[in-house]
Design a protein around this motif. Structure first.
Motif, PDB file in Angstrom:
ATOM      1  N   PRO A 335       0.481  -1.299  -0.554  1.00  0.00           N
ATOM      2  CA  PRO A 335      -0.512   0.279  -0.143  1.00  0.00           C
ATOM      3  C   PRO A 335       1.013   1.721   0.335  1.00  0.00           C
ATOM      4  CG  PRO A 335      -0.892  -1.381   1.295  1.00  0.00           C
ATOM      5  CD  PRO A 335       0.015  -2.443   1.256  1.00  0.00           C
ATOM      6  N   ALA A 336       1.988   1.163   0.715  1.00  0.00           N
ATOM      7  CA  ALA A 336       3.049   2.904   0.863  1.00  0.00           C
ATOM      8  C   ALA A 336       3.216   2.455  -0.796  1.00  0.00           C
ATOM      9  CB  ALA A 336       4.210   1.939   1.687  1.00  0.00           C
ATOM     10  N   ARG A 337       3.696   2.259  -0.818  1.00  0.00           N
ATOM     11  CA  ARG A 337       4.261   1.602  -2.528  1.00  0.00           C
ATOM     12  C   ARG A 337       3.386   2.295  -3.419  1.00  0.00           C
ATOM     13  NH1 ARG A 337       7.421   3.601  -6.010  1.00  0.00           N
ATOM     14  NH2 ARG A 337       7.764   2.556  -7.945  1.00  0.00           N
ATOM     15  N   LEU A 338       2.378   2.104  -3.565  1.00  0.00           N
ATOM     16  CA  LEU A 338       1.321   2.068  -4.461  1.00  0.00           C
ATOM     17  C   LEU A 338       0.681   3.927  -4.137  1.00  0.00           C
ATOM     18  CD1 LEU A 338      -0.924  -0.964  -4.150  1.00  0.00           C
ATOM     19  CD2 LEU A 338      -0.013  -0.477  -5.899  1.00  0.00           C
ATOM     20  N   LEU A 339       0.412   4.110  -2.820  1.00  0.00           N
ATOM     21  CA  LEU A 339       0.534   5.259  -2.896  1.00  0.00           C
ATOM     22  C   LEU A 339       1.529   6.352  -3.749  1.00  0.00           C
ATOM     23  CD1 LEU A 339      -1.053   5.913   0.948  1.00  0.00           C
ATOM     24  CD2 LEU A 339      -1.554   5.907  -1.128  1.00  0.00           C
ATOM     25  N   GLU A 340       3.131   6.034  -3.526  1.00  0.00           N
ATOM     26  CA  GLU A 340       4.398   6.365  -3.363  1.00  0.00           C
ATOM     27  C   GLU A 340       3.846   6.709  -5.695  1.00  0.00           C
ATOM     28  OE1 GLU A 340       8.647   6.608  -4.145  1.00  0.00           O
ATOM     29  OE2 GLU A 340       7.575   4.846  -2.904  1.00  0.00           O
ATOM     30  N   ILE A 341       3.794   5.669  -5.752  1.00  0.00           N
ATOM     31  CA  ILE A 341       3.504   5.641  -7.191  1.00  0.00           C
ATOM     32  C   ILE A 341       2.241   6.187  -8.021  1.00  0.00           C
ATOM     33  CG2 ILE A 341       2.807   4.185  -9.312  1.00  0.00           C
ATOM     34  CD1 ILE A 341       3.997   1.638  -8.080  1.00  0.00           C
ATOM     35  N   LEU A 342       1.226   6.399  -6.785  1.00  0.00           N
ATOM     36  CA  LEU A 342      -0.053   7.130  -7.559  1.00  0.00           C
ATOM     37  C   LEU A 342      -0.032   8.434  -7.130  1.00  0.00           C
ATOM     38  CD1 LEU A 342      -3.168   5.281  -6.256  1.00  0.00           C
ATOM     39  CD2 LEU A 342      -1.821   5.849  -7.786  1.00  0.00           C
ATOM     40  N   ARG A 343       0.699   9.460  -5.934  1.00  0.00           N
ATOM     41  CA  ARG A 343       1.541  10.880  -5.870  1.00  0.00           C
ATOM     42  C   ARG A 343       2.216  10.844  -6.357  1.00  0.00           C
ATOM     43  NH1 ARG A 343       0.496   9.624   0.927  1.00  0.00           N
ATOM     44  NH2 ARG A 343      -1.572  10.010   1.004  1.00  0.00           N
ATOM     45  N   GLY A 344       3.165  10.086  -7.235  1.00  0.00           N
ATOM     46  CA  GLY A 344       4.147  10.200  -8.502  1.00  0.00           C
ATOM     47  C   GLY A 344       3.242  11.071  -9.133  1.00  0.00           C
ATOM     48  N   GLY A 345       1.857  10.726  -9.574  1.00  0.00           N
ATOM     49  CA  GLY A 345       1.027  11.800 -10.489  1.00  0.00           C
ATOM     50  C   GLY A 345       1.336  11.147 -12.055  1.00  0.00           C
ATOM     51  N   ARG A 346       0.396  11.602 -13.251  1.00  0.00           N
ATOM     52  CA  ARG A 346       0.674  11.095 -14.958  1.00  0.00           C
ATOM     53  C   ARG A 346       1.335  11.771 -15.444  1.00  0.00           C
ATOM     54  NH1 ARG A 346      -4.694  14.851 -13.927  1.00  0.00           N
ATOM     55  NH2 ARG A 346      -5.156  12.458 -12.935  1.00  0.00           N
ATOM     56  N   LYS A 347       2.509  13.153 -14.188  1.00  0.00           N
ATOM     57  CA  LYS A 347       3.643  13.700 -15.929  1.00  0.00           C
ATOM     58  C   LYS A 347       5.233  13.468 -15.492  1.00  0.00           C
ATOM     59  CE  LYS A 347      -0.454  17.574 -16.006  1.00  0.00           C
ATOM     60  NZ  LYS A 347      -1.378  18.649 -15.603  1.00  0.00           N
ATOM     61  N   GLY A 348       5.222  12.387 -13.980  1.00  0.00           N
ATOM     62  CA  GLY A 348       6.238  12.124 -14.272  1.00  0.00           C
ATOM     63  C   GLY A 348       6.874  11.680 -14.971  1.00  0.00           C
ATOM     64  N   ALA A 349       8.649  11.475 -15.489  1.00  0.00           N
ATOM     65  CA  ALA A 349       9.284  10.718 -16.564  1.00  0.00           C
ATOM     66  C   ALA A 349       8.952   9.096 -15.843  1.00  0.00           C
ATOM     67  CB  ALA A 349      10.888  11.004 -15.809  1.00  0.00           C
ATOM     68  N   ASP A 350       9.253   8.989 -14.913  1.00  0.00           N
ATOM     69  CA  ASP A 350       8.661   7.609 -14.462  1.00  0.00           C
ATOM     70  C   ASP A 350       7.128   6.793 -14.836  1.00  0.00           C
ATOM     71  OD1 ASP A 350      10.631   6.588 -12.993  1.00  0.00           O
ATOM     72  OD2 ASP A 350       9.610   6.516 -11.347  1.00  0.00           O
ATOM     73  N   HIS A 351       6.487   7.712 -14.990  1.00  0.00           N
ATOM     74  CA  HIS A 351       5.082   7.423 -15.949  1.00  0.00           C
ATOM     75  C   HIS A 351       5.275   7.615 -17.659  1.00  0.00           C
ATOM     76  CE1 HIS A 351       0.355   8.085 -17.277  1.00  0.00           C
ATOM     77  NE2 HIS A 351       0.555   6.980 -15.670  1.00  0.00           N
ATOM     78  N   ALA A 352       5.788   8.050 -18.107  1.00  0.00           N
ATOM     79  CA  ALA A 352       5.568   8.601 -19.201  1.00  0.00           C
ATOM     80  C   ALA A 352       7.299   7.093 -19.922  1.00  0.00           C
ATOM     81  CB  ALA A 352       6.865   9.445 -19.612  1.00  0.00           C
ATOM     82  N   ALA A 353       7.685   6.687 -19.246  1.00  0.00           N
ATOM     83  CA  ALA A 353       8.652   5.668 -19.750  1.00  0.00           C
ATOM     84  C   ALA A 353       8.093   4.791 -19.124  1.00  0.00           C
ATOM     85  CB  ALA A 353       9.769   5.560 -18.567  1.00  0.00           C
ATOM     86  N   ALA A 354       6.818   4.708 -18.843  1.00  0.00           N
ATOM     87  CA  ALA A 354       5.990   2.889 -18.340  1.00  0.00           C
ATOM     88  C   ALA A 354       4.917   2.956 -19.141  1.00  0.00           C
ATOM     89  CB  ALA A 354       5.441   3.653 -16.798  1.00  0.00           C
ATOM     90  N   ARG A 355       4.328   4.305 -20.103  1.00  0.00           N
ATOM     91  CA  ARG A 355       3.240   4.406 -21.330  1.00  0.00           C
ATOM     92  C   ARG A 355       4.282   3.749 -22.773  1.00  0.00           C
ATOM     93  NH1 ARG A 355      -0.777   8.970 -21.949  1.00  0.00           N
ATOM     94  NH2 ARG A 355      -1.153   7.878 -22.980  1.00  0.00           N
TER      95      ARG A 355
END
Length: 716
Positions: A335-355
């Protein structure tokens, strides 16, 4: 082509396996000329999935199937599947292929010779339990070379290495994704995590429940649960009580930003999934060894929504070890890791790389790509490829050992106008008491695999109007059989090298124009797999028996000389041990003593210490070559040494002793003294662009692919 689709799944329930069944129907409906019957194991009471079936798929429900067979039962059980299928074929005509999912169904169907050759099996992707007896269906399918559909390359490698399944009979078809044609939604609201699928205690949904209150407390976050069927509610009362409480709280508005909906048709569910920013695809530890690709994960990818996944070999293989949204539940607070991912949002580098990674994965699951793959598994050839046979043909293969024709036979299975009959002789010397050698009416060509007594008999009993083709390997060239063949009656002789062409023409006076050089084929496309890092300094040797033929002592001499120059190299030997072959080990000559001396040297020679590994034989050669960088032929005599062709196709550098015929096949890679190959081998292994060099070696033997071989034989 008439195709039946038969699965044990209950099509009334909405989960990954039934959506898979729906999409199999969709993929097969994309094939031209396929007539599809979906034979359901249950009465259809929920049309959520059935209403999305293609028009080309005719649905036959369990009551109709059972009634036609004179049976009364709530569903089609394994015990009745044969009767049901027989009644269905009596009413609808014989099926050319039967696509089957379910171990119990496969057990029954594969036990019937008349059905076995028409089955295409789907294997659920769980690692085989090596402590348990092998499933009956798997042994039967392997023995019959039944086409096997799996969902991932990882699953294929497992079936090859742990179940000894022939790699060429395995077809990798990930879950297909059919994306509804809707514009992409705006992404300006709360960052949303979405789960879609069945409610299963093993699916990690407890972590979502743990997360719900934290998400509800953050107006910038959202959680959407699209619930499918419930799995084993009575067995897990505490888990389902928690899921019920989550649903009630969300429905009552006590968890802002959290929603739970149920039983949506796939198209509506996917529209809601597309509105999310992350797809929840974690599983509990019970699913650690599953090798099936998550259908929902592929749907999220196709919708542009990066999935959050378990850190497993399967997911690393598909998305890369550096994919940012892999979670190891055993090592992380989920749960803590999931919150960290969600709070990283949709505009970060991780989200772009994952998409970007998700988009790559989605391309591999595109319907046209997978339709071609599944069509190849069912049809036996590429559905888009033109037929090899345009007029009706009937070929009789006469042989005592058909193993070198397996791949060819599988490909010809897809030729609708060609009939392939088999005349299996009991041995090299005769047909045996159970078989009377004859040529059935309608046969236009007899193909003698091996030039043994089969070729002698057919050359002396050739029926007017038929063709006779003989394929000679190395072994028979030095036996009495060729001297007894009536070569004037043989239309074409296939040999494996130019040396054997010249030998047969000179020894038996055969017209050279009727001798055709066709080395044993390889499955070139299947062999072209990425090399493992350890391959760079690994030299492969396939087979060490018989000793006087294979000369494994010469291989050790070469290895010792190579390691004197570069101790990073080692030898990997693949094949049976001599004591496993009584005909060899118990010979009354010095054979056993020569092998014993060989193994003593491996154990005691300091130049070889720890540098020789012996791998047991098996059909998974394509996977084995991934760990080999050079392929060695130390023999005194060979036909074409197929292992060298296979090794080159995989990108291995060949190192070949100068046996008769080798230079015509392998040119500059042939050496009178193998030590002359050492500088080139070291330079190859140390090359900065070794992948390019491997690809060039592979292209040199593409002409020996099975497809080219088959076309050449059919031209004859």
């Amino acid at each position: 082509m008439k195709v039946a689709i038969l699965a044990e799944q209950n099509f009334n329930l909405v989960d990954g396996s039934t959506v898979w069944l729906l999409n199999v129907c969709r993929l097969l409906a994309m094939q031209p000329g396929f007539e599809l019957d979906l034979l359901l194991s249950h009465r259809l009471e929920n049309r959520v999935l059935a209403d999305e079936l293609p028009v080309a798929a005719r649905v036959v429900e369990a009551p109709e199937l059972l009634a036609a067979a004179g049976l009364v039962a709530p569903r089609v059980e394994a015990e009745t599947v044969l009767e049901v299928l027989a009644a269905q074929e009596a009413a609808r005509g014989r099926y050319d292929r039967i696509f089957v999912r379910g171990a119990l169904y496969l057990d029954r169907l594969l036990a019937e010779p008349e059905i076995r050759d028409r089955v295409v099996a789907y294997a659920a992707g769980v690692v085989p339990d090596l402590s348990a007896a092998e499933p009956r269906w798997l042994g039967a399918a392997r023995a019959a070379r039944v086409p096997l559909v799996v969902q991932s390359a990882t699953a294929a490698r497992v079936m090859e290495t742990l179940a000894d399944y022939p790699p060429w009979a395995i077809h990798v078809v990930p879950p297909a994704v059919f994306v509804p044609d809707v514009p992409p939604p705006p992404r300006d609201g709360p960052v949303t995590l979405c789960y879609a699928g069945k409610i299963d205690a093993g699916y990690g949904l407890d972590w979502l429940a743990d997360l719900a209150e934290a998400i509800a407390a953050d107006p910038g976050l959202g959680l959407r649960v699209i619930a499918g069927k419930e799995a084993w509610r009575a067995r897990h009362p505490a888990f389902f009580a928690r899921m019920d409480a989550l649903r009630k709280a969300a429905t009552a508005g006590r968890l802002p930003g959290v929603s739970v909906v149920s039983n949506l048709p796939p198209s509506r569910a996917m529209r809601q999934m597309a509105e999310a920013d992350f797809g929840y695809c974690l599983r509990g530890p019970a699913y650690d060894d599953v090798l099936e690709v998550s259908t929902k994960a592929m749907e999220f990818c196709a919708l542009g929504v990066p999935p959050i996944l378990n850190d497993t070999a399967l997911n690393r293989d598909m998305f890369g070890a550096d994919y940012p949204y892999l979670i190891d539940p055993a090592a992380e607070d989920v749960p803590a890791r999931l919150l960290e991912i969600l709070r990283g949002g949709r505009k970060g580098a991780d989200h772009a790389a994952a998409r970007a990674r998700a988009a790559e994965a989605a391309k591999a699951a595109a319907a046209p790509v997978l339709a071609a793959r599944l069509g190849r598994a069912v049809l036996g050839r590429d559905p888009a490829a033109p037929a090899l046979v345009t007029a009706p043909r009937r070929i009789l293969v006469a042989t005592h050992q058909p193993k070198f024709l397996d791949r060819m036979a599988a490909r010809l299975r897809g030729e609708e106008k060609l009939r392939l009959d088999w005349q299996i002789w009991a041995g090299m010397d005769g047909p045996g008491d159970a078989l009377r050698a004859e040529v059935p009416a309608g046969v236009d060509t007899v193909f003698c695999e091996w030039c043994c007594e089969n070729a002698v008999w057919h050359s002396r009993n050739k029926r007017p109007g038929t063709k006779l083709i003989v394929r000679l390997h190395r072994f028979e060239a030095f036996q009495p059989f060729p001297g007894r063949v009536d070569w004037d009656k043989v239309d074409a002789l296939i040999v494996v090298s130019e040396w054997f062409r010249d030998h047969m023409a000179g020894q038996y006076g055969i017209d050279p124009a009727r001798i055709h050089v066709l080395p044993q084929y390889v499955d070139w496309h299947a062999l072209r797999r990425p090399k493992l890092p350890e391959a760079r300094f690994a030299v492969g040797l396939v087979g060490i028996a018989p000793f006087a033929h294979k000369r494994p002592d010469r291989a050790l001499d070469f290895l010792a000389a190579l390691r004197a120059r570069d101790p990073r190299f080692h030898l990997v030997v693949r094949g049976a041990m001599p004591w496993q072959m009584p005909w060899l080990w118990n010979r009354e000559d010095d054979t056993r003593a020569r092998y014993e001396a060989l193994f003593r040297r491996v154990e005691t020679d300091s130049a070889l210490a720890g540098a020789v590994r012996f791998d047991p034989p098996g059909p998974d050669m394509e996977e084995w070559y991934r760990g080999v960088g050079a392929i060695l032929s130390s023999s005194d005599s060979e036909g074409c040494h197929t292992a060298v062709l296979e090794g080159m196709a995989s990108g291995c550098l060949p190192v070949v002793h100068d046996w008769p015929g080798a230079r015509g096949l392998y040119g500059e890679h042939v050496h009178a003294d193998l030590r002359a190959a050492i500088p080139g081998l070291i330079a190859f292994a140390e090359g900065d662009d070794i992948d390019t060099a491997r690809a060039a070696l592979s292209r040199r033997v593409e002409r020996h692919d099975v497809a080219h071989f088959i076309r050449a034989v059919l031209r004859l």
